[in-house]
Design a protein around this motif. Structure first.
Motif, mmCIF file in Angstrom:
data_model
loop_
_atom_site.group_PDB
_atom_site.id
_atom_site.type_symbol
_atom_site.label_atom_id
_atom_site.label_comp_id
_atom_site.label_asym_id
_atom_site.label_seq_id
_atom_site.Cartn_x
_atom_site.Cartn_y
_atom_site.Cartn_z
ATOM 1 N N GLY A 42 53.258 -45.845 -10.901
ATOM 2 C CA GLY A 42 52.315 -45.040 -10.136
ATOM 3 C C GLY A 42 51.541 -44.088 -11.025
ATOM 4 O O GLY A 42 52.025 -43.664 -12.077
ATOM 5 N N GLU A 43 50.348 -43.723 -10.585
ATOM 6 C CA GLU A 43 49.496 -42.838 -11.385
ATOM 7 C C GLU A 43 50.173 -41.513 -11.695
ATOM 8 O O GLU A 43 50.032 -40.955 -12.785
ATOM 9 C CB GLU A 43 48.180 -42.590 -10.629
ATOM 10 C CG GLU A 43 47.207 -41.716 -11.391
ATOM 11 C CD GLU A 43 45.911 -41.521 -10.624
ATOM 12 O OE1 GLU A 43 45.750 -42.135 -9.552
ATOM 13 O OE2 GLU A 43 45.058 -40.744 -11.117
ATOM 14 N N ASN A 44 50.927 -41.003 -10.708
ATOM 15 C CA ASN A 44 51.602 -39.714 -10.898
ATOM 16 C C ASN A 44 53.097 -39.840 -11.145
ATOM 17 O O ASN A 44 53.800 -38.840 -11.183
ATOM 18 C CB ASN A 44 51.368 -38.846 -9.653
ATOM 19 C CG ASN A 44 49.899 -38.562 -9.431
ATOM 20 O OD1 ASN A 44 49.282 -37.815 -10.189
ATOM 21 N ND2 ASN A 44 49.319 -39.190 -8.408
ATOM 22 N N GLY A 45 53.581 -41.076 -11.259
ATOM 23 C CA GLY A 45 54.996 -41.284 -11.536
ATOM 24 C C GLY A 45 55.883 -41.223 -10.314
ATOM 25 O O GLY A 45 57.096 -41.052 -10.450
ATOM 26 N N VAL A 51 60.945 -32.572 -14.822
ATOM 27 C CA VAL A 51 60.052 -33.009 -13.742
ATOM 28 C C VAL A 51 58.663 -32.408 -13.946
ATOM 29 O O VAL A 51 57.639 -33.074 -13.738
ATOM 30 C CB VAL A 51 60.638 -32.625 -12.370
ATOM 31 C CG1 VAL A 51 59.621 -32.878 -11.261
ATOM 32 C CG2 VAL A 51 61.915 -33.410 -12.103
ATOM 33 N N ARG A 52 58.607 -31.155 -14.373
ATOM 34 C CA ARG A 52 57.303 -30.544 -14.664
ATOM 35 C C ARG A 52 56.607 -31.263 -15.815
ATOM 36 O O ARG A 52 55.383 -31.419 -15.830
ATOM 37 C CB ARG A 52 57.500 -29.054 -14.966
ATOM 38 C CG ARG A 52 57.859 -28.256 -13.719
ATOM 39 C CD ARG A 52 58.297 -26.849 -14.022
ATOM 40 N NE ARG A 52 58.602 -26.113 -12.792
ATOM 41 C CZ ARG A 52 59.397 -25.059 -12.709
ATOM 42 N NH1 ARG A 52 59.985 -24.583 -13.813
ATOM 43 N NH2 ARG A 52 59.603 -24.469 -11.556
ATOM 44 N N LYS A 53 57.387 -31.725 -16.782
ATOM 45 C CA LYS A 53 56.819 -32.488 -17.892
ATOM 46 C C LYS A 53 56.225 -33.800 -17.397
ATOM 47 O O LYS A 53 55.157 -34.238 -17.851
ATOM 48 C CB LYS A 53 57.908 -32.787 -18.930
ATOM 49 C CG LYS A 53 58.353 -31.598 -19.751
ATOM 50 C CD LYS A 53 57.421 -31.399 -20.906
ATOM 51 C CE LYS A 53 57.812 -30.160 -21.708
ATOM 52 N NZ LYS A 53 56.894 -29.948 -22.838
ATOM 53 N N LEU A 54 56.938 -34.471 -16.477
ATOM 54 C CA LEU A 54 56.456 -35.740 -15.956
ATOM 55 C C LEU A 54 55.114 -35.561 -15.259
ATOM 56 O O LEU A 54 54.252 -36.438 -15.307
ATOM 57 C CB LEU A 54 57.470 -36.334 -14.969
ATOM 58 C CG LEU A 54 58.832 -36.717 -15.533
ATOM 59 C CD1 LEU A 54 59.709 -37.321 -14.435
ATOM 60 C CD2 LEU A 54 58.688 -37.695 -16.681
ATOM 61 N N ARG A 55 54.947 -34.405 -14.612
ATOM 62 C CA ARG A 55 53.687 -34.130 -13.931
ATOM 63 C C ARG A 55 52.573 -33.811 -14.950
ATOM 64 O O ARG A 55 51.440 -34.264 -14.807
ATOM 65 C CB ARG A 55 53.866 -32.935 -12.990
ATOM 66 C CG ARG A 55 52.605 -32.617 -12.178
ATOM 67 C CD ARG A 55 52.659 -31.179 -11.687
ATOM 68 N NE ARG A 55 53.802 -30.921 -10.833
ATOM 69 C CZ ARG A 55 53.811 -31.134 -9.514
ATOM 70 N NH1 ARG A 55 52.731 -31.584 -8.929
ATOM 71 N NH2 ARG A 55 54.888 -30.867 -8.805
ATOM 72 N N GLN A 66 56.534 -46.976 -4.619
ATOM 73 C CA GLN A 66 55.842 -46.635 -3.380
ATOM 74 C C GLN A 66 54.420 -46.147 -3.687
ATOM 75 O O GLN A 66 53.472 -46.475 -2.969
ATOM 76 C CB GLN A 66 56.619 -45.574 -2.619
ATOM 77 C CG GLN A 66 57.005 -44.402 -3.495
ATOM 78 C CD GLN A 66 57.419 -43.173 -2.715
ATOM 79 O OE1 GLN A 66 57.236 -43.074 -1.522
ATOM 80 N NE2 GLN A 66 57.999 -42.218 -3.414
ATOM 81 N N GLU A 67 54.245 -45.373 -4.766
ATOM 82 C CA GLU A 67 52.907 -44.905 -5.132
ATOM 83 C C GLU A 67 52.085 -46.031 -5.746
ATOM 84 O O GLU A 67 50.904 -46.204 -5.407
ATOM 85 C CB GLU A 67 52.993 -43.731 -6.117
ATOM 86 C CG GLU A 67 51.619 -43.157 -6.436
ATOM 87 C CD GLU A 67 51.634 -42.131 -7.561
ATOM 88 O OE1 GLU A 67 52.606 -42.111 -8.340
ATOM 89 O OE2 GLU A 67 50.658 -41.377 -7.669
ATOM 90 N N GLU A 68 52.697 -46.793 -6.646
ATOM 91 C CA GLU A 68 51.976 -47.892 -7.286
ATOM 92 C C GLU A 68 51.436 -48.874 -6.249
ATOM 93 O O GLU A 68 50.319 -49.393 -6.373
ATOM 94 C CB GLU A 68 52.903 -48.637 -8.256
ATOM 95 C CG GLU A 68 52.210 -49.760 -9.007
ATOM 96 C CD GLU A 68 53.152 -50.530 -9.899
ATOM 97 O OE1 GLU A 68 53.101 -50.342 -11.122
ATOM 98 O OE2 GLU A 68 53.960 -51.336 -9.369
#
Length: 407
Positions: free
Chosen positions: A225-228, A294-298, A232-234
């Motif tokens: 997914g674009e935001n990881g 998690v903040r890094k992933l964003r 479900q997002e992909e």
């Protein structure tokens, strides 16, 4: 009286054979003597490339995450000494849950002490003895165990087969025996073969029959997914997925797990789920590390881009060697099928001796009783790392098999 360990003699015998074949190295519990980086460790006294750690984002040595863990140790101590419903809820647990809910764009999130407990806690919290849980035959053991703990009727359908799920839902509806609710559980990326659920096909079945849909994004959270936000997002189907489960031990590089959803009664799970109620909560350092990750992933989507390039490079390299892979579409999990158990063990050992560590996966822990050399790719791998892994698989796996076929 029967010795309680008699039932394990076959397992013990297979393990002894493995130890003999590897010169005493335990393929299913190999100690890493010292970690040098996300992709390097000292194993058996030598520097080894790690290609089997699920450290997808290579985030375990991130300086900000480490600093967050150190600060939490100083501020909150080494452990919580209690469960979340007793004395084990600290402000940082709520901070982590809020951060995850924002990341996933969900209203509610519950953090669990491990990823295993996240599946136990969510399934046993959602389903009860009158309900029916439908699960993919290749589901992770934590999903099976969650079903057992729930006491719900368990119905398996063939792996990634939406038509088979459709048939089984129809059969149950026509039986007149259905009394409670329905929960269907899928995985975003399946851990052994690295293949994805055909989510759109299952959503079509959901529209026809109606059920609550839960997706375990353990291997796809932070990755797809674009935001990881996972498969479900992909697939563009987040609104069709009722509940999301994930772990911190893969892309987040810590330990713990979570469940998330939008149902207005979601938080009742905290008071109905035994794996949440009767386990000590995550340590402060683990919680703070996970929040920082998690903040890094964003904030750092380039990690996902790098992981996709590395996965495609390894998948293409293995394909060009003619290796039989677990899935046709590249993912961070790339599994190579071995011919049989003794040969696969020998190949694992030869790869380790040559300087690369991969996972060995054997029946009954694999789908279809296959033997696997399972690789997991990291965003932290360099092109040279990937090419070295491909070269060693050529020497150890591909060329010997070609020679055997020609003999």
């Amino acid at each position: 009286m029967v010795d309680l360990f008699d039932k394990y003699r076959d397992i013990a015998g297979r393990h002894a054979q493995m130890m003999a074949a590897t010169g005493g190295r335990d393929a299913v519990g190999l100690p890493m003597e010292r970690m040098l980086s996300p992709t390097r460790a000292i194993i058996a006294g030598r520097e080894t490339i790690l290609a089997g750690t699920n450290n997808y984002m290579g985030i375990t040595f991130d300086a900000d995450c480490i600093e967050a863990g150190k600060q939490a140790l100083e501020d909150f101590g080494t452990g919580t000494t209690g469960s979340r419903i007793a004395n084990g809820t600290y402000s940082i647990h709520r901070e982590l849950e809020d951060e995850l809910a924002r990341f996933l764009n969900r209203k509610h999130c519950i953090a669990f002490t491990t990823g295993y407990q996240a599946n136990l806690g969510m399934i046993a919290g959602l389903a009860g003895p009158n309900d029916t849980v439908f699960l993919d035959a290749d589901s992770h053991s934590s999903i099976y165990d969650g079903c057992t703990l729930s006491g719900a009727r368990l119905v398996r359908f063939r792996h990634n087969d939406a038509e088979d799920l459709d048939r089984r839902l129809t059969r149950l509806a026509n039986s007149g025996e259905e009394r409670g609710g329905r929960l269907v559980v899928l995985e975003g990326i399946y851990s052994m073969l690295g293949d994805r659920a055909p989510l759109e096909e299952f959503v079509e079945v959901k529209r026809r029959h109606g059920f609550a849909l839960m997706v375990d994004e353990a291997h796809s959270f932070g990755v797809l997914g674009e935001n990881g936000r996972g498969l479900q997002e992909e697939a563009g189907l987040e609104s069709e997925v009722d509940f999301v489960v994930g772990t911190f031990s893969k892309s987040v590089g810590a330990i713990g797990g979570f469940g998330a959803g939008d149902h207005p009664m979601f938080d009742v799970i905290r008071y109905a789920s035994r794996p949440y109620m009767f386990t000590a909560s995550s340590s402060p350092s683990s919680v703070a590390t996970a929040t920082a990750a998690v903040r890094k992933l964003r904030a750092e989507p380039e990690r996902r881009a790098r992981l996709r390039r590395n996965s495609a490079r390894l998948h293409q390299g293995f394909s060009e060697l003619g290796l039989e892979l677990g899935c046709a579409v590249p993912s961070p999990v790339i599994a190579v099928r071995g011919p049989d158990e003794p040969s696969t063990i020998a190949m694992w050992h030869a790869l380790l001796q040559a300087g690369v560590y991969v996972n060995i996966a054997l029946p009954p822990g694999t789908p279809g009783k296959v033997c696997l050399l399972r690789c997991s790719v990291s965003a932290a791998h360099t092109d040279e790392d990937i090419d070295r892994i491909i070269a060693l698989f050529r020497e150890v796996v591909a060329e010997p098999r070609l020679a055997a076929a020609d003999a």
